[in-house]
Design a protein around this motif. Structure first.
Motif, mmCIF file in Angstrom:
data_model
loop_
_atom_site.group_PDB
_atom_site.id
_atom_site.type_symbol
_atom_site.label_atom_id
_atom_site.label_comp_id
_atom_site.label_asym_id
_atom_site.label_seq_id
_atom_site.Cartn_x
_atom_site.Cartn_y
_atom_site.Cartn_z
ATOM 1 N N LEU A 160 55.600 -4.867 13.329
ATOM 2 C CA LEU A 160 56.332 -4.836 14.600
ATOM 3 C C LEU A 160 57.727 -4.242 14.420
ATOM 4 N N LEU A 161 58.425 -4.658 13.368
ATOM 5 C CA LEU A 161 59.773 -4.146 13.114
ATOM 6 C C LEU A 161 59.744 -2.655 12.813
ATOM 7 N N GLY A 165 52.825 3.655 13.633
ATOM 8 C CA GLY A 165 52.350 3.541 15.004
ATOM 9 C C GLY A 165 50.875 3.813 15.161
ATOM 10 N N ALA A 166 50.178 4.060 14.017
ATOM 11 C CA ALA A 166 48.753 4.418 14.078
ATOM 12 C C ALA A 166 48.525 5.526 15.095
ATOM 13 N N THR A 167 49.329 6.576 14.989
ATOM 14 C CA THR A 167 49.347 7.623 16.012
ATOM 15 C C THR A 167 48.138 8.546 15.984
ATOM 16 N N ILE A 168 47.194 8.303 15.081
ATOM 17 C CA ILE A 168 45.973 9.101 15.151
ATOM 18 C C ILE A 168 45.273 8.852 16.485
ATOM 19 N N LEU A 180 46.080 -4.129 11.800
ATOM 20 C CA LEU A 180 46.366 -5.085 10.729
ATOM 21 C C LEU A 180 45.457 -6.301 10.816
ATOM 22 N N VAL A 181 45.344 -6.864 12.003
ATOM 23 C CA VAL A 181 44.547 -8.084 12.182
ATOM 24 C C VAL A 181 43.067 -7.795 11.966
ATOM 25 N N VAL A 225 53.719 0.124 19.079
ATOM 26 C CA VAL A 225 53.930 -1.136 18.370
ATOM 27 C C VAL A 225 52.626 -1.925 18.249
ATOM 28 N N ILE A 226 51.809 -1.905 19.300
ATOM 29 C CA ILE A 226 50.619 -2.750 19.343
ATOM 30 C C ILE A 226 49.484 -2.202 18.466
ATOM 31 N N ALA A 227 49.266 -0.887 18.467
ATOM 32 C CA ALA A 227 48.108 -0.313 17.770
ATOM 33 C C ALA A 227 48.070 -0.679 16.283
#
Length: 436
Positions: free
Chosen positions: A238-239, A299-302, A364-365, A357-359
């Motif tokens: 998140l940070l 940001g997992a921008t893929i 991760l989870v 932020v969320i992706a």
């Protein structure tokens, strides 16, 4: 929105900027980065030595190659701490415009000064029956990384202080620069090395834990609780996203100098366990974060670039999406997302901050559950952060399940980004319409 952007620019960006320009954090980041070529080369040798084909490892052993491949791994991958012991003070002192090479050489000696030169000799039951001469390999790899960081920062700072105060042996102008620099390092080097020799001697004489054990307890345990837990890494993710939104390179400020040493330590311990045929002890490693959390980059921008490419293929797509799509998609497949960060842009863009932020947090989870449950085996090799997904998952774990997991994560990321990219596209279309 304008008020929010003003607060970010005037309050958050300066704070994050000062944090990112901290000389000590830069030294740690650069020092660890210097070891990456050896990590990648060692990982390549490891992948060859344990390629997931039935009978492959036995065949390599029969033809006499296996031992040499693992020797290559031990002589490259497992030298992280030794490389950091040189590179961290080198980077720190260079920032003060002083001779970084001498500082690095002195710190290698200091690092070895506090390192025990004895390895426990075990019987068949694993009980210690004495010691033999030498340095335990763990001190040179992940086990000594925190000591390399601490000594590198302390000794680098002390060295530059001596140089700044001009406390050194000066040679005549005609002496070659290399010789002059060597003599200049004698006084600070002697002070630093004698100090750490006294520290080692006092601890050894009174039968106290050595510097490695002390640092591991004081720093290693608390940091491992952050970097080794789902909650700790969730906060880091998140940070990282929030820093990037503020225009600050989250990887350079947070991940590389603070978290990377922890994740690399976990990776080397996984590597050792894999080599010994044991269960891998850690889920969270540098490879896990690069290839299963930050897919496509921070940001997992893929998911963003694929969603943008899909929108750009429509007949009524905006000119901006058609131009940006090829510029962001190809680099994104290799986890390079600077064109996306500053071209779309993502930085200071309230329309994309939520999925950015969320992706990776969702990745991760989901990835953690897959690894922790045993559906996907752990990571033990580093295929390189620019290796495209699907391929990188297989190389990092030796399993096709990891590639399937990456595919699932990419689909999730696309679904997270898609509604927000539609909103961005709508803004672009309105802007182009108003310009006509």
């Amino acid at each position: 929105m304008n008020k929010f952007e003003e607060i970010v620019q005037t309050k958050l960006v300066p704070i994050a900027g000062r944090f990112g320009n901290n000389k000590f954090l830069i030294a740690i980041r650069d020092g660890v980065t210097y070891s990456m070529p050896l990590i990648l080369i060692g990982s390549l040798l490891m992948i060859i030595a344990s390629f997931p084909i039935p009978g492959w490892e036995n065949w390599l052993g029969e033809i006499g190659i296996s031992a040499y491949l693992w020797k290559g791994v031990d002589s490259s991958f497992n030298l992280i701490a030794l490389i950091a012991a040189f590179a961290i003070p080198y980077s720190l002192v260079k920032q003060y415009k002083q001779d970084g090479i001498s500082a690095g050489i002195i710190n290698i000696s200091a690092f070895l000064m506090v390192t025990p030169f004895a390895i426990p000799f075990l019987d068949e039951s694993g009980k210690s029956i004495g010691t033999v001469g030498g340095i335990a390999p763990s001190y040179l790899s992940s086990g000594g990384l925190f000591v390399a960081i601490v000594l590198g920062l302390i000794n680098g700072h002390v060295y530059q202080w001596f140089m700044k105060k001009d406390i050194r042996i000066k040679m005549p102008d005609g002496v070659p620069p290399a010789v002059s620099k060597s003599f200049s390092a004698i006084i600070p080097g002697a002070v630093i090395l004698i100090f750490w020799l006294v520290v080692y001697g006092m601890l050894d004489y009174f039968k106290l834990p050595n510097v490695h054990d002390i640092v591991k307890t004081v720093l290693g345990v608390p940091f491992s609780m952050i970097g080794g837990t789902l909650l700790g890494n969730f906060i880091v993710v998140l940070l990282n996203g929030l820093l990037w939104f503020c225009g600050i390179h989250g990887g350079n400020v947070l991940n590389n100098p603070i978290m990377k040493p922890i994740w690399l330590t976990n990776l080397t311990e996984n590597t050792a366990a894999h080599q010994a045929g044991q269960n891998l002890p850690h889920v969270f490693t540098s490879v896990f974060m690069d290839n299963f959390v930050f897919i496509g980059g921070s940001g997992a921008t893929i998911g963003l670039v694929i969603a943008l490419a899909w929108i750009a293929r429509r007949k009524k797509a905006s000119q901006q999406s058609k131009v940006l799509s090829p510029l962001t998609l190809f680099p994104g497949l290799f986890n390079i997302n600077e064109p996306t960060m500053f071209g779309l842009p993502v930085v200071l863009n309230v329309l994309t901050v939520i999925p950015f932020v969320i992706a990776p947090a969702v990745n991760l989870v989901v990835a953690y559950l897959a690894f922790a449950s045993g559906i996907v085996p752990g990571t033990y090799a580093d295929p390189g952060w620019t290796m495209p997904p699907i391929i990188s998952g297989f190389l990092a774990t030796g399993s096709w399940q990891a590639s399937i997991l990456q595919l699932v994560l990419i689909v999730i990321d696309i679904l997270i980004y898609l509604p927000f990219i539609f909103n961005v596209e709508r803004k672009w279309l309105e802007s182009e319409k108003n310009r006509k």
